[in-house]
Design a protein around this motif. Sequence first.
Motif, short mmCIF file in Angstrom:
data_model
loop_
_atom_site.label_atom_id
_atom_site.label_comp_id
_atom_site.label_asym_id
_atom_site.label_seq_id
_atom_site.Cartn_x
_atom_site.Cartn_y
_atom_site.Cartn_z
N ALA A 5 0.71 -1.21 0.04
CA ALA A 5 -0.21 -0.04 0.00
C ALA A 5 0.93 1.24 -0.10
O ALA A 5 0.49 2.30 -0.70
N GLU A 6 2.07 1.33 0.87
CA GLU A 6 2.98 2.53 0.74
C GLU A 6 3.39 2.70 -0.57
O GLU A 6 3.48 3.87 -1.14
N ARG A 7 4.01 1.67 -1.27
CA ARG A 7 4.52 1.52 -2.72
C ARG A 7 3.33 2.22 -3.70
O ARG A 7 3.59 2.93 -4.68
N TYR A 8 2.09 1.56 -3.26
CA TYR A 8 0.97 2.09 -4.26
C TYR A 8 0.85 3.69 -4.08
O TYR A 8 0.72 4.30 -5.22
N TRP A 9 0.77 4.15 -2.84
CA TRP A 9 0.69 5.56 -2.71
C TRP A 9 1.86 6.29 -3.36
O TRP A 9 1.73 7.36 -3.71
N LEU A 61 -9.91 -18.11 6.77
CA LEU A 61 -9.71 -18.02 5.38
C LEU A 61 -10.21 -16.86 4.86
O LEU A 61 -9.50 -16.17 3.95
N VAL A 62 -11.26 -16.13 5.51
CA VAL A 62 -11.46 -14.78 4.98
C VAL A 62 -10.60 -13.85 5.19
O VAL A 62 -10.39 -12.89 4.25
N PHE A 63 -9.95 -13.69 6.32
CA PHE A 63 -8.91 -12.72 6.55
C PHE A 63 -7.47 -13.19 6.18
O PHE A 63 -6.75 -12.35 6.27
N VAL A 64 -7.57 -14.26 5.60
CA VAL A 64 -6.22 -14.49 4.67
C VAL A 64 -6.60 -14.02 3.05
O VAL A 64 -5.52 -13.47 2.65
N PHE A 65 -7.65 -14.46 2.63
CA PHE A 65 -7.97 -13.89 1.35
C PHE A 65 -8.13 -12.48 1.20
O PHE A 65 -7.78 -11.85 0.13
N ALA A 83 -6.05 -7.98 -1.68
CA ALA A 83 -5.83 -6.66 -1.79
C ALA A 83 -4.65 -6.29 -2.36
O ALA A 83 -4.19 -5.40 -3.06
N ILE A 84 -3.45 -7.17 -1.95
CA ILE A 84 -2.10 -7.12 -2.33
C ILE A 84 -2.27 -7.37 -4.08
O ILE A 84 -1.33 -6.58 -4.70
N THR A 86 4.11 -10.29 -6.63
CA THR A 86 3.02 -10.96 -6.73
C THR A 86 3.11 -12.35 -6.83
O THR A 86 2.18 -12.95 -6.24
N VAL A 87 3.98 -12.99 -7.90
CA VAL A 87 3.99 -14.14 -8.19
C VAL A 87 4.41 -14.86 -6.86
O VAL A 87 3.76 -16.02 -6.63
#
Length: 323
Positions: free
Chosen positions: A133-137, A202-206, A211-212, A255-256
Amino acid sequence: MALITSTRERENITSNVSECLQNDLKGTSYAYPQRVDSVYAAICLGVWSVVANSLPLAAIIKHEQFHTPAYFLMANLAASDVLTGASFLFVGSSVLYYVCTESAPSIAMLRFRFTLILLSGLSSAYSLLTLTAERYWFIVHGMSYVNNVTNDRCKIAIIVLWVWSLLLAMLPNFGGLCESRTEEGCLWIGGGLPLSYVVLILVFVFIPMAAIVYLNLAIFWCLWKHVNAIAAQEAAVGAQPSVNRKSAITIVIITVVFLVGWMPFSVTMATLPRNPVSLSQMFVFIVLNSAVNPVIYGFRLREVRRGVIRLFCTSHGNGDLSP
């Protein structure tokens, strides 16, 4: 003749009882794979993850020129990966101990190991999310980066993600645990976990995983547009190509590697497997992600390499994290 028959019957009964006890032990305690190659691999990767992540972590903490939002978040990712490596080193060593002694761990040990792995995994995932997120901003909203991304806000984000990860990892220990691993509606991992908690995890892992992926794709798209614009300008004026594709390539690698590390475990866990071996083997991919992270985030950056070298010498220099 009757005595011989009676003796054989007692031997058969004893053999059946022994076999039932062994099967019950495997079903309610822990079932180890016949091959422990994955355990040795996890231990080796755990050692590498601890050592490789500790070096950039120490360099960032020691040198003040690295005290910026990007480097703070990188240090946080390195710290979570150190925890991941240490967790798998402990878990792998304990598995080998129980295999060599031909014994089974207690339910408390199984729950402690699961909590430790889950804490390290969640903290690593959310740490990677904050850094992404920091790199995105920085890349997409560069004009407002200085005003919105500060050291204090990054420190708050780090505290929040660790508290959140710890809460999720320890949630089963607050109550609602299965009495046994074979209880109906429970999964065998962690000494027996209710399916509702497994779905929650699983929800809080996905969520961070999705998002990433989204943020990395957004960064890559932004960089790709800039690459095309600069290339067109260079072609118009006849200048030599000077476009640096390192950022785009690094983002693709990030990402990969993250997907390779987390997707096998998450998808396998989503199927709610009853075979303990199928899920335990996926842990190698998670620790592999933590082992590769310092190569991507640390040793690919020249100033971080210099910072690590300065840990062992007296030279000085400036640090700059480029996208």
